[in-house]
Write an enzyme that holds these catalytic residues in place. Sequence first.
Site, mmCIF file in Angstrom:
data_model
loop_
_atom_site.group_PDB
_atom_site.id
_atom_site.type_symbol
_atom_site.label_atom_id
_atom_site.label_comp_id
_atom_site.label_asym_id
_atom_site.label_seq_id
_atom_site.Cartn_x
_atom_site.Cartn_y
_atom_site.Cartn_z
ATOM 1 N N TYR A 74 0.813 -1.213 0.000
ATOM 2 C CA TYR A 74 0.000 0.000 0.000
ATOM 3 C C TYR A 74 0.849 1.265 0.000
ATOM 4 C CZ TYR A 74 -4.610 -2.063 0.800
ATOM 5 O OH TYR A 74 -5.795 -2.736 0.656
ATOM 6 N N VAL A 97 -1.903 -8.060 -5.442
ATOM 7 C CA VAL A 97 -3.265 -8.526 -5.701
ATOM 8 C C VAL A 97 -4.267 -7.596 -5.042
ATOM 9 C CG1 VAL A 97 -3.123 -10.237 -3.816
ATOM 10 C CG2 VAL A 97 -4.859 -10.469 -5.571
ATOM 11 N N ASP A 98 -4.093 -7.308 -3.759
ATOM 12 C CA ASP A 98 -4.908 -6.343 -3.032
ATOM 13 C C ASP A 98 -3.987 -5.645 -2.038
ATOM 14 O OD1 ASP A 98 -6.681 -4.876 -1.545
ATOM 15 O OD2 ASP A 98 -7.616 -6.605 -0.558
ATOM 16 N N PRO A 99 -3.419 -4.515 -2.469
ATOM 17 C CA PRO A 99 -3.763 -3.729 -3.657
ATOM 18 C C PRO A 99 -2.969 -4.176 -4.892
ATOM 19 C CG PRO A 99 -2.160 -2.554 -2.368
ATOM 20 C CD PRO A 99 -2.441 -3.827 -1.609
ATOM 21 N N ASP A 138 -6.853 -5.707 -7.879
ATOM 22 C CA ASP A 138 -8.160 -5.076 -7.649
ATOM 23 C C ASP A 138 -8.242 -3.712 -8.337
ATOM 24 O OD1 ASP A 138 -6.262 -3.979 -5.955
ATOM 25 O OD2 ASP A 138 -7.596 -3.834 -4.221
#
Length: 786
Positions: free
Chosen positions: A432, A457-459, A462
């Site tokens: 992040y 992947v997240d973040p 997405d």
Amino acid sequence: VSGMFNILHGLGLRLLALGHHTPFLHIGLAHNYRDSAAGMQAIRDAGYEIALGYMPDSIGPLTFVFTGSGNVSQGAQEVFRALPYEYVSPNELRDAALHGDKRRIYATVMRRKDYLRRKDNFTFIQSDYECHPEQYMSTFGTVYAPYTSVLINGIFWAVNSPRVLSLPDLKSLLTENTAPLTTTRPGCPRLPHRLLAICDISADPCGSIEFMEECTSIDAPFALYDRYNNRRNSIEGDGVLMCSIDNMPAQIPREATDYFGERLLPYVGEMLTSVASRSLDEESSLSSTISDAIIASNGKLTPPYEYIHSLRIRRLQQAVRSHTVQPQPRSRGRVLVLGAGFVCGPVLGNLTRGDGSIAVTVASDIKQESDLMAKMYPNVMSVGLNVKHNRDQLAMLVEEHDVVVSLLPWTLHALVAEVCIEKRKNMVTSSYLTPQIEALHQSAVDAGVAIVMEMGVDPGLDHLLAMECIDSIHSSGGEVTSFVSLCGGIPAPECAADNPLRYKFSWSPQGMLLAGLQPVRYLENGNIVEEGISWDHVRPITCFPGLQLESYPNRDSLSYSSRYGINPNKHFVRGTIRYQGFAAASTSLKRLGLLDQHQLPRLLADAPALTWREFVCSLMEANDSTPTSQLRDVVAEYLGSQSQALIVEQLGVLSDDKVYQLGTPIASLSNYLATKLVYRSGERDMILLKHLIGVSWPNEQGRPDEIHDVSLVAYGDAQASAMARCVGSPCSIATHMVLDGEISGKGVILPLSKDIYAPMLNRLSHMGITPQKRILHEAVPDVAYS
């Protein structure tokens, strides 16, 4: 002493491999003898045969060169003198090699004045050399080495000083031009070159013998280096024999212990009464013998040994520079990967696949992990590095590469970004964007550097899927009224029921636990919610039928509203997916104090050992002698829940297992859970990602409201976990794009623009990471957490 025993034994083996039986074969390795006296007798016996003329004529006179005049050189010469020997001056070495008597061994001792010359006037002045060693060069390789059979090196190399033998020297010495001019006959072939063996007793890799890159060992004492600096553990083939064991005294342990012990014993008293926490200046009672021998004090190198730091940096720099890509029509650059954990494999697999035009260095504070990566993937070099405590080494590594990929815990990314900006190098990471890194945006712009964040992947994934959908809606005239994005990496259903968390780790346990402790901010039913932490807002979800799942909001969801270019009036949530019960169990661990991030005296490395039962009792201020059978009731009363107490017990934190004390409760617990909640052979994880994007259309279009449903389900396999693949793939694609100039912006960059997300999604589809999309026209109940 041990070094001389070893190299004389090795010399016998090497000559035998070249077709010559010599008396040196009767000398064994140092550890084969009861004591040095037994070894010396074997050398005298071999010397007797040499004196009788048992050396083959085709070898010619043998010459030994000793560098230095300290204890190392003196000890080696003491052993050498058990042979029939004759010392000659350095100037007489050539004549001895060409015309000497084969019934004796010739030796010379090289000192600085003999082979070091100033570059501009070819003189040597000791005082000038000590002040300006970089102004001097070594003539040993050209003047003396061509007439040297065996080199015994006892010189430790200092930064900026010339080396005894360099890489170019090796290439010129291992040619037939340097071979002894001897008569040959069947069974007695001519030597391929005069230099047969080197014993680097200093055991100084990449030091005064530049091409000696790695020490040998007691188990494998010899290696051959050919003229192209290729190393192999053998005595047969082309090259010079190298012996450089860095723990030689261990080969004669009893004598070494007695020798060092007798000399150390008189100083033990003052060592015991010294106080390590005081500076050396305050330790006035220390003798010069002890104070001069102290290498580090209070975590710092002492002044006489400060050169070690620059020496380490210089050696690492040389190693990185020597790590080149395979010959290619074009070289795309060098990539430094920081961290060798779960995600590293897929990143390296993607970076090294293809034409080999990318050279990769993997740096990890656990070097065994980076070494494993270097063995598994081509064109990868391994380096040991603790980023937090070795900023200078990090800066040097960054400077030698084009792109830095940080797979470290998110708390270290700001430090890495600062160094990248300082050295004007691009950076990619899956983590992040934090306020600390966001504050570096203008500095990165000014430095012409891209700091590419949130490429996992997240973040990461997405964002790519969200922006593709949002931009498509906007281009058709629609308005986003609701945005719900849920994502999680969890065990596949068939292997999720064997622990109370229903969770297993495919990434950092501490990172996962810390994520749940973050404050949240999101929009629900038109109201902004910004209180508590993630686990305080857990909801069951039904958007993946057949699975009992829950979700909780992830950090500050609303910060992405403006980044996505939308202003929903109903919902805006970015959430994490887990199996039901995860958040409640994690909250119980938090209430017990097991997720505290502050250091506790009982968890320091030098604290007395303790069990998890004792530690949990201390956190609850309960009697640590409480029987295990009653402890669950004590925990249940503390938590107000029998079911949560049972979960805590099933996790093992009420057991008598030892705590691996890592300073803080959360670090110690993370280490414990990482050993208990692991994927076993044959088990797999899965990634679940769901976007539910509410859309309204202008009245003139006459279209009903819609919900755009974007789903991604990925499973791990034998090659990599789903988490590692879905994080590593976007990260490596982004690295390729930075290297190739496809990501050309400067400053802090997120993957939200079409020029980034479109090519990335296209490449991910070729890797098998493909979403499913559909448009729903019917109402979806409770859309915020559906």
